[in-house]
Design an enzyme around this catalytic site. Structure first.
Site, PDB file in Angstrom:
ATOM      1  N   ASP A  94       0.861  -1.179   0.000  1.00 50.98           N
ATOM      2  CA  ASP A  94       0.000   0.000   0.000  1.00 50.98           C
ATOM      3  C   ASP A  94       0.901   1.235   0.000  1.00 50.98           C
ATOM      4  O   ASP A  94       1.958   1.242   0.621  1.00 50.98           O
ATOM      5  CB  ASP A  94      -0.891  -0.024   1.243  1.00 50.98           C
ATOM      6  CG  ASP A  94      -2.001   0.999   1.188  1.00 50.98           C
ATOM      7  OD1 ASP A  94      -2.011   1.817   0.252  1.00 50.98           O
ATOM      8  OD2 ASP A  94      -2.846   0.991   2.095  1.00 50.98           O
ATOM      9  N   SER A  95       0.484   2.290  -0.687  1.00 50.23           N
ATOM     10  CA  SER A  95       1.339   3.467  -0.893  1.00 50.23           C
ATOM     11  C   SER A  95       1.534   4.307   0.361  1.00 50.23           C
ATOM     12  O   SER A  95       2.403   5.181   0.394  1.00 50.23           O
ATOM     13  CB  SER A  95       0.729   4.357  -1.974  1.00 50.23           C
ATOM     14  OG  SER A  95      -0.462   4.967  -1.500  1.00 50.23           O
ATOM     15  N   GLY A  96       0.712   4.083   1.390  1.00 46.80           N
ATOM     16  CA  GLY A  96       0.761   4.917   2.584  1.00 46.80           C
ATOM     17  C   GLY A  96      -0.251   6.040   2.566  1.00 46.80           C
ATOM     18  O   GLY A  96      -0.448   6.727   3.567  1.00 46.80           O
ATOM     19  N   PHE A  98      -3.590   6.075   2.510  1.00 44.91           N
ATOM     20  CA  PHE A  98      -4.709   5.932   3.437  1.00 44.91           C
ATOM     21  C   PHE A  98      -4.271   6.253   4.863  1.00 44.91           C
ATOM     22  O   PHE A  98      -4.969   6.952   5.596  1.00 44.91           O
ATOM     23  CB  PHE A  98      -5.288   4.523   3.361  1.00 44.91           C
ATOM     24  CG  PHE A  98      -6.419   4.286   4.319  1.00 44.91           C
ATOM     25  CD1 PHE A  98      -7.695   4.717   4.013  1.00 44.91           C
ATOM     26  CD2 PHE A  98      -6.214   3.648   5.535  1.00 44.91           C
ATOM     27  CE1 PHE A  98      -8.750   4.517   4.893  1.00 44.91           C
ATOM     28  CE2 PHE A  98      -7.254   3.440   6.424  1.00 44.91           C
ATOM     29  CZ  PHE A  98      -8.521   3.878   6.097  1.00 44.91           C
ATOM     30  N   GLN A 191     -10.792   6.292  -7.785  1.00 41.68           N
ATOM     31  CA  GLN A 191     -11.464   7.017  -6.709  1.00 41.68           C
ATOM     32  C   GLN A 191     -12.742   7.657  -7.256  1.00 41.68           C
ATOM     33  O   GLN A 191     -13.070   7.503  -8.421  1.00 41.68           O
ATOM     34  CB  GLN A 191     -10.531   8.066  -6.105  1.00 41.68           C
ATOM     35  CG  GLN A 191      -9.359   7.497  -5.317  1.00 41.68           C
ATOM     36  CD  GLN A 191      -9.784   6.886  -3.978  1.00 41.68           C
ATOM     37  OE1 GLN A 191     -10.956   6.934  -3.583  1.00 41.68           O
ATOM     38  NE2 GLN A 191      -8.824   6.315  -3.263  1.00 41.68           N
ATOM     39  N   ASP A 268      -7.752  -7.418   0.255  1.00 44.99           N
ATOM     40  CA  ASP A 268      -6.968  -7.417   1.488  1.00 44.99           C
ATOM     41  C   ASP A 268      -7.846  -6.850   2.587  1.00 44.99           C
ATOM     42  O   ASP A 268      -8.744  -6.048   2.320  1.00 44.99           O
ATOM     43  CB  ASP A 268      -5.704  -6.558   1.352  1.00 44.99           C
ATOM     44  CG  ASP A 268      -6.007  -5.077   1.539  1.00 44.99           C
ATOM     45  OD1 ASP A 268      -5.795  -4.568   2.663  1.00 44.99           O
ATOM     46  OD2 ASP A 268      -6.488  -4.416   0.592  1.00 44.99           O
ATOM     47  N   CYS A 306     -12.588 -27.513   8.462  1.00 40.32           N
ATOM     48  CA  CYS A 306     -11.264 -26.874   8.424  1.00 40.32           C
ATOM     49  C   CYS A 306     -10.198 -27.836   8.942  1.00 40.32           C
ATOM     50  O   CYS A 306     -10.422 -28.553   9.920  1.00 40.32           O
ATOM     51  CB  CYS A 306     -11.285 -25.604   9.279  1.00 40.32           C
ATOM     52  SG  CYS A 306      -9.725 -24.686   9.250  1.00 40.32           S
ATOM     53  N   CYS A 308      -6.964 -26.638   9.632  1.00 38.14           N
ATOM     54  CA  CYS A 308      -5.879 -25.845  10.195  1.00 38.14           C
ATOM     55  C   CYS A 308      -5.440 -26.444  11.529  1.00 38.14           C
ATOM     56  O   CYS A 308      -6.086 -27.336  12.069  1.00 38.14           O
ATOM     57  CB  CYS A 308      -6.309 -24.381  10.374  1.00 38.14           C
ATOM     58  SG  CYS A 308      -7.377 -24.098  11.808  1.00 38.14           S
ATOM     59  N   CYS A 311      -8.091 -26.339  14.343  1.00 30.84           N
ATOM     60  CA  CYS A 311      -9.225 -27.256  14.193  1.00 30.84           C
ATOM     61  C   CYS A 311      -8.799 -28.720  14.216  1.00 30.84           C
ATOM     62  O   CYS A 311      -9.556 -29.578  14.681  1.00 30.84           O
ATOM     63  CB  CYS A 311      -9.961 -26.957  12.891  1.00 30.84           C
ATOM     64  SG  CYS A 311     -10.833 -25.368  12.902  1.00 30.84           S
ATOM     65  N   HIS A 337      -6.444 -19.969  11.976  1.00 33.97           N
ATOM     66  CA  HIS A 337      -7.723 -20.506  11.506  1.00 33.97           C
ATOM     67  C   HIS A 337      -8.425 -19.528  10.565  1.00 33.97           C
ATOM     68  O   HIS A 337      -8.923 -19.930   9.500  1.00 33.97           O
ATOM     69  CB  HIS A 337      -8.641 -20.826  12.689  1.00 33.97           C
ATOM     70  CG  HIS A 337     -10.056 -21.040  12.270  1.00 33.97           C
ATOM     71  ND1 HIS A 337     -10.508 -22.216  11.716  1.00 33.97           N
ATOM     72  CD2 HIS A 337     -11.130 -20.188  12.271  1.00 33.97           C
ATOM     73  CE1 HIS A 337     -11.783 -22.102  11.397  1.00 33.97           C
ATOM     74  NE2 HIS A 337     -12.195 -20.876  11.722  1.00 33.97           N
TER      75      HIS A 337
END
Length: 380
Positions: A94-96, A98, A191, A268, A306, A308, A311, A337
């Protein structure tokens, strides 16, 4: 051996939903994909071996946080973020933008960029489209994001329009600064709030500049889900069909499913890791609070579907004990999980697109989320 060009290939499509593959300098990633958030060079409460075990193909880092600590130059000196954090696969940074825009009174915006004070120690810093791009280069980001402004919402039409046009000027400067290398990419960020004409103007500006992929920013900031979906409806069909589409900061399983149905390929969100640290589990039957007393004597795993570590090795009773005792292991296991669940969901949706039965699969997923936890009779 010559490194191939960064590109995205489509394997299948069901209505607007796409299944494809990202080809990058650091390996291939199947889409749709969820990127675990590793803001400061770590996916919180997880080792990178644990992240790999979930099937994650790409992770996210952040320019703002890494430039402040430990510093992009140090990361570069130590071999780049891939080596620094033990993740040889693709990394998107991320460009920073936000984070800087979220600082409120600690930042000052002008045409050239943003001056801000660190949330760590109050020291003064400056980010511009050029410096953000250079920092991401030092970090060795596989995918670099353009520096953009993220206006606080709600905002007036004029405020959103002014902000979007500034972001488009910054996108052009980011692109000029980007050092294009085989297998690497830079994404532009669409945007324009929830305004169809502003989103269309933004898409046109970015496609005229030309990027390897395109993100949609400025959503999942508190607007109702139907408003986010309607914005995607009129935005995604304007975007290039041969490039990956990334919806930033989303989200819940239902949000991601709806966005995939509207043509999104990449996601994300901090939600699964943050939830893992606070006792909330994502499952095939919706969410569970592992701190609740109803789990104290429960020998069942969190989710029978699951495999994982949480679990396959531990009961709900044990997980509840860990959280009530404030043991770090609880956060580690539940984060594992949740990331595993998100990755399994992406694989399920991808397979449904390939088999051309996403409509039926989506209906089943939503029906199961709505049912809530398994009853004793169902379990037996």
């Amino acid at each position: 051996m010559t490194q191939p060009k960064f590109h995205w290939t489509k394997q299948a499509q069901h209505k607007n939903a796409r299944a494809g593959t990202l080809h990058t300098a650091h390996g291939d990633v199947q889409t749709p994909t969820f990127m675990p958030v590793g803001t400061v060079g770590t996916v919180k409460a997880m080792t990178m071996d644990a992240v790999r075990s979930t099937g994650a193909g790409i992770v996210l880092g952040n320019t703002y946080h890494l430039m402040l600590r430990p510093g992009a130059e140090l990361v570069h000196e130590l071999g780049g973020l891939h080596q620094f954090m033990d993740w040889p696969g693709p990394i998107l940074t991320d460009s920073g933008g936000f984070q800087v825009m979220s600082l409120g009174d600690l930042r000052q915006l002008d045409e050239d960029g943003v001056t801000f004070r660190s949330h760590l120690d109050g020291s003064a810093h400056r980010l511009t489209p050029e410096s953000s791009t250079d920092i991401q280069y030092l970090l060795d980001a596989t995918i670099t994001m353009c520096f953009d402004e993220c206006p606080a919402l709600p905002a007036t039409y004029d405020t959103i329009a002014k902000s979007m046009r500034l972001s488009m000027r910054w996108a052009e400067r980011s692109r000029k600064q980007f050092k294009n290398r085989p297998g690497y990419a830079q994404f532009g960020i669409v945007q324009g709030g929830i305004e169809p004409d502003l989103r269309a103007e933004s898409v046109e500006a970015l496609t005229n500049i030309g990027f390897e992929g395109y993100a949609i920013g400025g959503l999942a900031v508190g607007e109702p889900q139907e408003q986010m979906f309607s914005t995607l409806d009129f935005t995604t069909h304007l975007m290039p069909t041969d490039k990956p589409r990334y919806l930033m900061g989303v989200g819940t399983p239902d949000d991601m499913l709806g966005a995939i149905e509207r043509g999104i390929d990449m996601f994300d969100c901090v939600m699964p890791t943050r939830a893992g640290r606070t006792g909330r589990a994502y499952t095939s039957r919706g969410t569970l609070n592992m701190k609740n007393a109803c789990h104290i004597h429960d020998p069942r795993p969190i989710d029978p579907e699951c495999d994982c570590l949480a679990c396959s090795k531990h009961s709900r009773a044990y997980m509840t004990h860990l959280f009530r005792a404030k043991e770090i292991l609880g956060a580690m296991l539940l984060t594992w999980h949740n990331i595993a669940y998100y990755q399994r969901l992406m694989r399920t949706i991808r397979q449904a697109i390939i088999e051309d039965n996403l409509t039926e699969t989506a209906a089943t997923l939503r029906a199961n989320w709505a049912k809530g936890d398994w009853s004793v009779d169902e379990w037996n």
